[in-house]
Structure formats: structure tokens, C-alpha cells
Design a protein around this motif. Structure first.
Motif, short mmCIF file in Angstrom:
data_model
loop_
_atom_site.label_atom_id
_atom_site.label_comp_id
_atom_site.label_asym_id
_atom_site.label_seq_id
_atom_site.Cartn_x
_atom_site.Cartn_y
_atom_site.Cartn_z
N VAL A 7 0.85 -1.19 0.00
CA VAL A 7 0.00 0.00 0.00
C VAL A 7 0.89 1.24 0.00
O VAL A 7 1.71 1.43 0.90
N ASN A 8 0.71 2.11 -0.98
CA ASN A 8 1.52 3.32 -1.08
C ASN A 8 0.89 4.50 -0.36
O ASN A 8 1.54 5.19 0.42
N ASN A 9 -0.39 4.73 -0.62
CA ASN A 9 -1.08 5.85 0.02
C ASN A 9 -2.23 5.28 0.86
O ASN A 9 -3.31 4.99 0.33
N ILE A 10 -1.96 5.09 2.16
CA ILE A 10 -2.97 4.41 2.98
C ILE A 10 -4.24 5.23 3.12
O ILE A 10 -5.33 4.68 3.25
N ASN A 11 -4.13 6.56 3.12
CA ASN A 11 -5.34 7.39 3.24
C ASN A 11 -6.29 7.15 2.08
O ASN A 11 -7.47 6.88 2.27
N ASP A 12 -5.77 7.23 0.86
CA ASP A 12 -6.61 7.06 -0.33
C ASP A 12 -7.12 5.63 -0.46
O ASP A 12 -8.31 5.39 -0.71
N GLU A 13 -6.22 4.66 -0.30
CA GLU A 13 -6.60 3.27 -0.53
C GLU A 13 -7.52 2.74 0.57
O GLU A 13 -8.44 1.97 0.30
N PHE A 14 -7.27 3.13 1.81
CA PHE A 14 -8.12 2.67 2.91
C PHE A 14 -9.50 3.31 2.83
O PHE A 14 -10.52 2.65 3.02
N ARG A 15 -9.51 4.62 2.56
CA ARG A 15 -10.80 5.31 2.51
C ARG A 15 -11.66 4.85 1.33
O ARG A 15 -12.89 4.91 1.39
N ALA A 16 -11.03 4.38 0.28
CA ALA A 16 -11.79 3.83 -0.85
C ALA A 16 -12.53 2.56 -0.46
O ALA A 16 -13.54 2.19 -1.06
N ILE A 17 -12.04 1.89 0.60
CA ILE A 17 -12.65 0.63 1.03
C ILE A 17 -13.58 0.82 2.22
O ILE A 17 -14.68 0.27 2.26
N ILE A 18 -13.16 1.63 3.21
CA ILE A 18 -13.95 1.74 4.45
C ILE A 18 -14.43 3.15 4.73
O ILE A 18 -15.04 3.40 5.78
N GLY A 19 -14.18 4.09 3.83
CA GLY A 19 -14.64 5.44 4.05
C GLY A 19 -13.71 6.20 4.99
O GLY A 19 -12.58 5.80 5.24
N GLY A 20 -14.22 7.32 5.51
CA GLY A 20 -13.42 8.18 6.37
C GLY A 20 -13.01 7.49 7.65
O GLY A 20 -13.84 6.88 8.33
N SER A 21 -11.74 7.54 7.99
CA SER A 21 -11.24 6.90 9.21
C SER A 21 -9.80 7.35 9.43
O SER A 21 -9.19 7.97 8.56
N ASN A 22 -9.26 7.00 10.60
CA ASN A 22 -7.84 7.24 10.84
C ASN A 22 -7.07 6.07 10.23
O ASN A 22 -6.98 4.99 10.82
N SER A 23 -6.55 6.27 9.04
CA SER A 23 -5.92 5.18 8.29
C SER A 23 -4.72 4.59 9.01
O SER A 23 -4.50 3.37 8.97
N SER A 24 -3.93 5.44 9.69
CA SER A 24 -2.76 4.94 10.40
C SER A 24 -3.16 3.97 11.50
O SER A 24 -2.52 2.92 11.70
N ALA A 25 -4.21 4.31 12.22
CA ALA A 25 -4.68 3.43 13.30
C ALA A 25 -5.12 2.08 12.74
O ALA A 25 -4.79 1.02 13.28
N TYR A 26 -5.87 2.11 11.64
CA TYR A 26 -6.36 0.86 11.04
C TYR A 26 -5.19 0.04 10.49
O TYR A 26 -5.16 -1.19 10.62
N TRP A 27 -4.24 0.70 9.84
CA TRP A 27 -3.08 -0.04 9.31
C TRP A 27 -2.32 -0.71 10.44
O TRP A 27 -1.92 -1.88 10.32
N SER A 28 -2.14 -0.01 11.54
CA SER A 28 -1.37 -0.55 12.67
C SER A 28 -2.01 -1.79 13.25
O SER A 28 -1.35 -2.81 13.50
N VAL A 29 -3.33 -1.72 13.49
CA VAL A 29 -4.03 -2.87 14.09
C VAL A 29 -4.06 -4.04 13.11
O VAL A 29 -3.78 -5.19 13.48
#
Length: 709
Positions: A415-437
Motif C-alpha cells: 500500500v503506497n497511500n494508505i489514506n486514499d486506498e483505505f478510505r476507498a474501502i472503508i470510508g473516512g477513518s484514521n488510516s494509520s490506526a487501522y493499518w497498525s491494528v
């Protein structure tokens, strides 16, 4: 002697009652021999009466064909790989056979003694037990066919009645035989009538496989969406129980109805407990948010916290998810394994976090950019609460969103841009927190040996599996049926309650069918479909609202079955004649007369149902029904038009008196010119003695005190 009579005689010589009493399981059913009891019944006496069709479960317990495909079991079926049997008979083939054998012997004894009414309540398959009865009964006491569809058809065609009990249909058909026609010729003629009308294909399956059970929806010939409509007391709710069991147990309604109702209701309640049947009632306050999905408040986790809200599934959506998950198990076990694996990994990760936090350990997780986040706790909903190092704001990491990321991203390191790629899947969120867990869970899983054998699917597992399904994966698939029963469906605003789902409930639009569709729901913003194994059965009281008043879109998508009063059922289930002073009161005639008058004065939507009379056994019971049920119902029907009520019930129940004796108070001004002295005042006298009440009944029937109609 004709060939079929020779076959019958050979059967009786091979299987006399004394031999049946010592029957073993191996003698009863065995795929490796052509001399078993069931083989004789189905094959070697086929020329006597054919009972081909359906599954081998009709025998109660049977030895499976080792070469046949092993189908998924229904919830009412059991198998140990060698034998299959209905679970209602026991937990092992031996116990099941013992119970089946008892019922078999009971059937034979009843047939030999001509106690055919006893056979109606025996817990064996309809065709199976009535063929047994024919084989052992004295000659010319039963007709030579057993299909329930044939019996029902001939009851209506020959007798002009909708009789339900097979014993009663046999008795009345035999009584209707012309005196000069031989018994066997008469029996054959009746069967030919049924056969020529092509009723056989609708009454039973033609599949002769000995070890299959699954039928398609078209073969069952049961509509996915149906509404039973009729006036009060016509057995609509009772019929939903019969229809639901027939769908789930893949049986005909006629055969289901041969069993005692308490036994049927017990099985029905078990399916309700298992979640396979859901019962609800529509009312004026029910909304889309209760039925499909809506935003609901969540109780704060800590004192002082503000109230939060989340989208919750309604009755219909929850059942669609259950049915969809059942379809998924049939079509995509790999997907389910992935979801369950992640669910187990998350649960194990949460448990380890809780253990560390309870020991006052600091739990740190690395982030994508090399930093760290700190786990602050586990919420009451099971979500993980994290904070950035040095930060005060807490972020909630939910299991459901993590599951979406797990399914949608193959490799976190790519994953290069976790904000864009994560939000495309789960919407608005703290991407760093989700990546860490998620990263920590995946690292843990590599070194963990998950034990999946005792896994019981959680609700979140089911939801995630269904969300991950693609319509193309379900094409042509089917699974065990789920049933939603909606009582009083016309009392709710159906268009508002179903909303956009009114399209998805169509047969062709169901998931699993060729034209299956899915939509995006307005609250959750997630795709949703209605699976093809979900049945909707509604009931509608026409006294509240006619069918014509329903939304036209709803009418197009439902099959409607009218349930009018059936006075003949009073005699079948209860008592037709009750003792009176001079002559018995005919309850069938009484109900018929009342309904004929109501239909002329009002319409057929406001008739009186037969159920009000089915438990009456004496004058006291009839009096209770009149004063507590029938008269109040008529008052509601006619909106206080007591003149018409008296035309229905007669002056014995609704008496009119002139208002001429009423003295009004003197007023200083003239009120109006209406002559109230000519007005009639109606009352319902309470007939406390049997003689008074019977006299009122006779007046209703236009009988004088000393003569009968």
C-alpha cells in the motif's frame, strides 16, 4: 385373480403383522437386497399402488445409497453416513427405527380393525401410511390410491367439499359409489378422473432417486411471495404454520395437515427458535427503519460520554443476511474460511490485548511510517481504541472495517497511500490506526495456530461474508429456505416499509436467479440483495382493508390466496350438531345462513370465519361465541346500523323498541322538527336460559317454536 391382487397377497404372506412386530432395521431398509420391507412397498407392489416420488425420507429412516451424492441435510434430517432419518424420530438410526416401527404396527392394527380415523394422526408419511393401510385393510374398505392430491381433488369434484382428512374422504367417496358399479371399477374410475386432469404432476414429485431431497422452487410450486386474505376466523394464521413447514420440510401441505396440530406447532416453534422462521406483525407505527435498516442510538460506554449512533439492521435485512449466508455456504466455502480465519485472528488479538492491559502493560503497535500508536482499551462493542503517541484523541478501530480491509487488500506492505486506498474501502477513518491494528493481527496470525474446529459463526462473520458475496457467485445456487411471516400485512404502510426493496423481492430479481439485482441502501451505503431462498408469507384481514386497496406494486409482486369461510370444516374438526331442547342445532347451517345474509347486506370481505364455531360443543359454548365474538364483530362490520344486524341475527338477538315512550326535557327554544317517537332503539337481550337462547337461534333460522325448516 388380477396381477395386482396377486402382488398384494404375496406381500401379506411375506409381511404378516407378526413378522412386522419382529422386524429389524436391516429387514426394513437395505440397498443391497430386494426383499426389504421398503423395497416391497415401493417397488414389488408398485402395481397395487404406486408411491414412487419424493425422497427416501418418506420411510422415516432408510439406508443411504453409497453411490448417490450426499446432499446437505435439512434442519429436520439426520444422517450418520450409512442411514438417513427424520430427527423427530430420534438421535440414532436405531432409535428412529424403533419409533417408525411402532407407528408402522399402529397403522397395520388400525387398518385391520377399520379404525381409519386413527391413521390420520399417525406420524408417518402420508402416501406411505395409507398404502400400508390399504395393504392390510379388509377388502373394499379403502380406495386403491393414496396421493393426497388425488384425494383432495376427488373430494371437491365428487363430493363438492373441501375435506382434509384422508379417512373422511375415503369414507364419503365409498358412500357415494353407485350400487351397481363394482368396487374396483369405481376406484379405478376415480383415479382415472384425477390422472386425466393432470393433477398427478402437481401432487407429487416424479423424481425416482432414492437418496436426494432437494427440490427447486418451481418444483415445489410455492410462490416466494404470497398473501393469504380473507375475513376474520378463516384460519389464515394457522395456514402460515402449515405452509412454512411444507416449505422447510419439502412436503405437500396436504401431507403436513394429516399430523396433529400440537406436533406441527412444536416443530414450527423449533424453526422459529433456530431463526429459520421469523414472525412479525405490521402496524401503523412500523417504518422502513424498523424493517430494513435505520440509525439507532448507542448507549455510552463511559459515564459522561456523549450518545453515538449507528446503522442497525431491521427484521427483514437480518433474515436476508441469514438466508444469504446459507447460500454462501453452498457456493463459496473459501470465502467463508477467509472471513472466519480473520474473525478468529481478531478475537485472539483482542484477548491478548486485554490480558496485557489488565496487567498494566503498555501495548504499542507500529505504524506504516515507522511511528507507533498506543492501545488505550477495548470497547464494550469489542472495538479497539488507540491513540497516537503523545496525542489525546482516541480512535476506534472496528472489527467490521478491519474485515473489509483484510478482504480488499492483498498485501499491506504494497500500500503506497494508505489514506486514499483505505478510505476507498472503508470510508473516512484514521488510516494509520487501522493499518497498525491490521498489520499486528496479520503478524500474529503468521505465528499462531488457530483452532477452527469449534467455530460458531458470529453475527459479524455472517454480515461480512454476505457483504463480500458477488451476485455472479450465487447464480443458480439454492439453499435451505428461510421464511418471514407478516401478520396483518395490510395494516402497515407497505410501500413505505419496504421502500426500494419492493423491486428486489420479485422472483426474477432475487439473488441466485439470472436477473438478480442488488441496490445500495440509503443508511449504510452498502450493497444489498434479497436471496432466492427467502419466502414471504403475509396474512390480510379483509374486514380491515380490501385487496383492491393495496398498493398496486405490492399486488403485482405477491401471489394472493383467498381464504373464505369453510363451514364443512366445523364437522371435520369439531362438532356439527349440538344438543338442544327439541332438535339439534346444525352449526354448519347456522354459519352458512349468517354469511349469506352478510354477503347481501355488506360484501364477502366481512363474513364470519368457521373458526368461531369449531370449538363449540354445547349450548353454553354457542352462547359464549355469539355474545363475546359474533355480535361484537357484526357491530363493528355494520358501524352501528342495528337494523341490518337484526336482519342478520333476527329479532331474537337484536330487538327493536319504539322511542315513543321517551320523555324529553322541556327546552325554551325549539330544537328541530324531527319526530323522535318513530325512531327505533335496538338492544341485545342477554338470554340467560337455554330455552331463551335456543328460541333466538330458531328465529335467526326462521323456524317457529314447534317446527323446523
Amino acid at each position: 385373480m388380477t396381477n395386482w391382487k396377486e402382488s398384494k397377497q404375496k406381500f401379506l404372506e411375506r409381511w404378516p403383522l407378526e413378522k412386522v412386530k419382529s422386524l429389524t432395521l436391516e429387514e426394513y431398509t437395505n440397498t443391497e437386497r430386494n426383499d426389504s420391507f421398503t423395497y416391497w412397498m415401493e417397488t414389488r407392489t408398485e402395481d397395487v399402488i404406486s408411491m414412487w416420488g419424493g425422497s427416501a425420507y418418506k420411510f422415516g429412516v432408510f439406508k443411504r445409497n453409497p453411490e448417490a451424492e450426499q446432499k446437505q441435510l435439512q434442519s429436520n434430517q439426520k444422517s450418520d453416513g450409512v442411514y438417513g432419518w427424520y430427527s423427530k424420530y430420534g438421535d440414532s438410526p436405531e432409535v428412529a427405527f424403533s419409533e417408525v416401527k411402532n407407528q408402522l404396527i399402529k397403522t397395520i392394527k388400525s387398518a385391520q380393525n377399520e379404525d381409519f380415523h386413527e391413521i390420520d394422526g399417525i406420524d408417518l408419511g402420508h402416501s406411505f401410511k395409507w398404502k400400508i393401510a390399504y395393504m392390510y385393510a379388509p377388502e373394499n374398505t379403502l380406495l386403491r390410491f393414496v396421493k393426497d392430491g388425488a384425494l383432495k381433488y376427488l373430494s371437491q369434484e365428487i363430493l363438492g367439499k373441501k375435506l382434509k382428512k384422508a379417512s373422511e374422504i375415503h369414507r364419503q367417496l365409498i358412500e357415494a359409489k353407485p350400487e351397481d358399479e363394482p368396487f374396483d371399477d369405481y376406484s379405478s374410475r376415480l383415479w382415472d378422473m384425477f390422472d386425466k386432469k393432470d393433477k398427478l404432476s402437481k401432487a407429487t414429485e416424479s423424481d425416482k432417486q432414492s437418496d436426494g431431497y432437494k427440490r427447486t422452487q418451481s418444483e415445489i410450486n410455492t410462490p416466494l411471495n404470497q398473501i393469504l386474505f380473507g375475513p376474520p376466523g378463516t384460519g389464515k394464521t394457522y395456514s402460515t404454520v402449515i405452509k412454512a413447514l411444507a416449505i422447510i420440510e419439502e412436503n405437500s401441505e396436504a401431507e403436513i395437515e394429516t399430523e396433529d396440530y400440537p406436533r406441527l406447532k412444536k416443530r414450527y416453534d423449533e424453526y422459529v427458535k433456530e431463526g429459520q422462521i421469523v414472525f412479525t406483525t405490521f402496524h401503523q407505527s412500523l417504518a422502513y427503519e424498523d424493517f430494513v435498516e435505520g440509525i439507532k442510538p448507542i448507549e455510552p460506554e463511559k459515564e459522561g460520554d456523549s450518545i453515538s449512533y449507528k446503522v442497525e439492521e431491521g427484521i427483514f435485512k437480518r433474515l436476508c443476511i441469514e438466508a444469504g449466508f446459507s447460500l454462501a455456504k453452498e457456493s463459496n466455502s473459501v470465502l467463508i474460511d477467509h472471513v472466519v480465519d480473520f474473525s478468529l485472528a481478531f478475537d485472539e488479538f483482542s484477548q491478548r490485548i486485554e490480558e496485557k492491559l489488565s496487567s498494566s502493560e503498555t501495548v504499542e503497535l507500529k505504524t506504516k511510517n515507522g511511528g507507533k500508536v498506543i492501545v488505550d482499551g477495548i470497547s464494550s462493542q469489542g472495538n479497539i481504541i488507540v491513540k497516537h503517541v503523545g496525542g489525546s484523541r482516541a480512535y476506534t478501530v472496528s472489527k467490521s472495517r478491519l474485515a473489509k480491509l483484510q478482504e480488499g487488500i492483498d498485501d499491506l506492505e504494497e500500500v503506497n497511500n494508505i489514506n486514499d486506498e483505505f478510505r476507498a474501502i472503508i470510508g473516512g477513518s484514521n488510516s494509520s490506526a487501522y493499518w497498525s491494528v491490521l498489520n499486528s493481527i496479520q503478524e500474529q496470525s503468521i505465528h499462531s495456530n488457530l483452532n477452527r474446529t469449534p467455530k460458531k459463526y458470529s453475527w459479524s462473520d455472517k454480515v461480512q461474508v454476505v457483504k463480500s458475496l458477488k451476485l455472479s457467485e450465487l447464480s443458480g445456487k439454492t439453499s435451505k429456505p428461510y421464511i418471514l411471516i407478516i401478520d396483518e400485512i395490510n395494516r402497515g404502510d407497505v410501500s413505505a416499509i419496504f421502500g426500494e426493496l419492493i423491486t428486489l423481492i420479485e422472483l426474477s430479481k432475487r439473488a441466485g436467479n439470472e436477473e438478480g439485482l442488488e441496490i445500495i441502501l440509503p443508511y449504510s451505503k452498502e450493497p444489498f440483495f434479497v436471496p432466492n431462498n427467502l419466502y414471504i408469507i403475509g396474512t390480510m384481514n379483509t374486514a380491515d382493508r380490501s385487496v383492491e386497496a393495496l398498493d398496486s406494486a405490492l399486488r403485482r409482486r405477491f401471489s394472493f390466496t383467498e381464504m373464505p369461510p369453510q363451514p364443512d370444516l366445523i364437522e371435520q374438526v369439531g362438532v356439527r350438531f349440538i344438543d338442544a331442547i327439541d332438535e339439534p342445532i346444525d352449526l354448519v347451517n347456522l354459519l352458512t345462513v349468517i354469511n349469506e345474509r352478510i354477503e347481501v347486506l355488506l360484501d364477502r370481505d366481512h363474513l364470519i370465519g368457521h373458526s368461531y364455531f369449531m370449538k363449540i360443543t354445547d349450548i353454553a359454548g354457542l352462547r359464549h361465541a355469539f355474545y363475546n365474538e359474533i355480535i361484537p364483530l357484526l357491530q363493528e362490520y355494520f358501524f352501528g346500523d342495528y337494523g341490518k344486524i337484526s336482519m342478520v341475527l333476527g329479532e331474537g338477538f337484536c330487538q327493536a323498541e319504539s322511542a315513543s315512550e321517551v320523555k324529553f326535557a322541556t327546552v325554551s327554544t325549539h330544537y328541530d322538527d324531527y319526530d323522535y317517537s318513530e325512531k327505533l332503539i335496538y338492544s341485545f337481550p342477554n338470554h340467560e336460559t337455554d330455552a331463551e337462547f335456543i328460541d333466538a337461534i330458531n328465529k335467526l333460522l326462521n323456524k317457529s317454536g314447534d317446527e323446523s325448516q
